[in-house]
Design an enzyme around this catalytic site. Structure first.
Site, short mmCIF file in Angstrom:
data_model
loop_
_atom_site.label_atom_id
_atom_site.label_comp_id
_atom_site.label_asym_id
_atom_site.label_seq_id
_atom_site.Cartn_x
_atom_site.Cartn_y
_atom_site.Cartn_z
N HIS A 265 -3.04 -2.50 3.36
CA HIS A 265 -2.20 -2.00 3.10
C HIS A 265 -1.74 -0.22 2.98
CE1 HIS A 265 2.81 -1.87 2.73
NE2 HIS A 265 2.52 -1.22 1.49
N GLU A 266 -2.07 0.14 2.53
CA GLU A 266 -2.54 1.55 1.66
C GLU A 266 -3.43 2.20 3.18
OE1 GLU A 266 -0.10 2.60 -0.02
OE2 GLU A 266 0.25 0.65 -1.17
N HIS A 269 -0.68 3.07 5.49
CA HIS A 269 0.00 4.14 5.09
C HIS A 269 -0.46 5.53 5.78
CE1 HIS A 269 3.76 3.20 3.31
NE2 HIS A 269 3.22 1.94 2.69
N GLU A 295 6.82 2.20 6.21
CA GLU A 295 6.81 0.61 5.63
C GLU A 295 6.19 -0.34 7.23
OE1 GLU A 295 6.02 0.76 2.54
OE2 GLU A 295 5.57 -1.49 2.23
ZN ZN Z 1 4.13 0.19 0.96
#
Ligand code: ZN
Length: 505
Positions: A265-266, A269, A295
């Protein structure tokens, strides 16, 4: 380049330096700073932020923007120069409307409310937090009034987070989502035995997890020459410049998903931030188009790639070599199913793909009602619990696991929750177009090849930075305005198949 634009860019460059210095201080505070540093750090951050805000909202910048506006008038909408003036003007007008006293009051309200919220959550004591939440509601009303809005006060706040999006549009999208998800959640609940996820709780060595996760995200395309990973209680990513985009993670021996999916997830980003055009560096265009677009990138890698069959077809063998004991008797298909188990749960950050948007919807509705005054803050827990029961079918045992669970309402900025759902929707819509443009995507993922996908995202999303609003960006990338349709079709198909539901047909 003419003088006016160059002068403007010089000033923006200084402001970017100040903001990035604030970023380094914030990163340090979350990772390595000793507890005694809090007070000193708060004043350093506030001094630098005030300098950046004052420089940006100065009359000089206003004058230069006026002059530059005339000069770029004939340039194409998407040219660097026209975009810079357009976006900087939008930011400038918003920031000018907020007096520095109010900005300072909000900063201090946030830092006072946060420890109170922490204690209140721990003790499940909503009453002690209520006055601070009331204060935040009042501050948000003032901000909305100062920024101005046509219909609803939430519009003014939302426009800061997701430029161009209105409360009405959001309500329409959420209504469509609710209609699709609530019955799907109930249907899955009747077939819950179809997916067994006990393997995820068998115990995984934390150091090996961290190493495996970091290896994996570099395979996806996260560039460690321009990044690093550290441990924090709440994972985040932070962009300090084109050459320095960091991520953090956390790890649990007893639950596998936390470290690996958090890292994916990170890094989603972070890959977005590593892809902002270097031509936009040190200007207001160097950044994510919105919280929701940001997101969309993290959720795309985490769920639409990381929770697929081809992905685990490729990675499971090496995972099993790393954790032979924990994964004994499990195969790639079983593991793929386990990491996709769906069930209604109390905590948003632990929610699966299907139920997640209901958690966001609930917060969006309640926040809006508090702001418009139809829900008094003191009645929040009852309203939360009643709606939770009706959307997710479960009773909320305490405010700690209910309306006190998120840090967000201790922040003085509202309207940050919708970004999570907007991100899911944008991610699914982008993925439809990606699949059309890269027909053998699954085969590539199954071979552990992600370069073509990353290049698509760089070309169509990343390099533009903040040039376009979320809707402009989505329309340019997919040819259609943002709609919940692709996401709804995606979850119906995926979870219909996983749970053997009629809706799969
Ligand atoms: Zn996030």
């Amino acid at each position: 380049m003419n003088d006016t634009l160059q002068k403007l860019k010089d000033i923006f460059g200084e402001i970017a330096d100040l903001n990035r210095a604030v970023g380094v201080l914030a990163w340090d505070q979350e990772t390595y700073m000793p507890p005694g540093g809090v007070e000193g750090r708060a004043s350093q951050v506030s001094t630098l932020s005030r300098m950046a805000h004052a420089r940006f909202t100065s009359d000089e910048v206003g004058g230069l923007l006026d002059a530059a506006g005339a000069e770029v008038a004939g340039l194409p909408f998407d040219s660097d120069e026209a975009s810079l003036v357009r976006v900087a003007r939008r930011d400038y007008e918003k920031e000018r409307k907020l007096p520095s006293d109010l900005v300072a009051e909000m900063a201090s309200a946030g830092s006072t409310a946060q420890p109170v919220w922490q204690k209140a959550r721990k003790e499940s004591d909503f009453k002690s937090f209520a006055p601070y939440l009331e204060k935040n509601v009042e501050l948000n009303r003032r901000v909305a009034d100062l920024l101005g809005y046509r219909e609803r006060p939430y519009d003014a706040l939302l426009d800061r987070e997701e430029p161009g999006l209105t409360t009405d549009q959001l309500e329409t999208m959420f209504a469509e989502l609710k209609k699709a998800i609530v019955p799907l959640v109930a249907d899955i609940a009747r077939h819950t035995d179809a997916v067994d996820d006990t393997v995820l709780y068998r115990g995984f060595d934390p150091d090996l997890q961290l190493k495996y996760a970091l290896d994996l995200v570099t395979r996806l395309g996260y560039d460690l020459e321009r990044g690093r990973q550290d441990l924090t209680a709440h994972p985040f990513s932070i962009a300090l410049g084109p050459g320095d985009v960091r991520i953090t993670t956390r790890v649990s021996r007893d639950f596998f998903n936390e470290c690996l999916f958090g890292s994916i997830h990170e890094s989603g980003h972070a890959m977005y931030s590593q892809g902002f055009g270097v031509n936009l560096n040190r200007t207001p265009l160097w950044g994510g188009a919105s919280a929701g677009v940001h997101e969309s990138q993290s959720r795309l890698w985490e769920n639409l790639i990381g929770r697929t069959q081809p992905f685990w077809h490729h990675f499971f063998p090496s995972l099993r070599n790393t954790f032979p004991e924990a994964l004994q008797g499990c195969d790639g298909e079983g593991f793929f199913k386990a990491v996709n188990k769906s069930y209604p749960s109390l905590i948003r950050v632990e929610a699966d793909e299907v139920t997640y948007n209901l958690h966001v919807l609930l917060r969006f509705e309640l926040e809006n009602e508090m702001l418009e005054g139809t829900l008094p803050v003191k009645d929040l827990p009852e309203a939360w619990n009643a709606r939770f029961k009706s959307y997710l079918g479960i009773d909320v045992p305490s405010d700690r696991e209910g309306c006190l669970q998120d840090i967000h309402w201790s922040w003085p900025e509202f309207a940050t929750f919708p970004g999570y759902t907007i991100g899911n929707l944008i991610g699914a819509q982008l993925m439809d177009k990606i699949r059309a443009d890269i027909p053998d995507l699954d085969e590539q993922v199954g071979r552990g090849e992600f370069a073509v996908l990353l290049r698509w995202l760089r070309t169509n999303v990343h390099r533009h930075g903040r040039k376009f609003t979320p809707n402009e960006l989505v329309e340019r990338a997919t040819g259609k305005p943002l709609t919940p349709g692709p996401w709804i079709a995606y979850v119906r198909k995926k979870f219909g198949a996983l749970y053997g539901l009629q809706t799969a047909k």
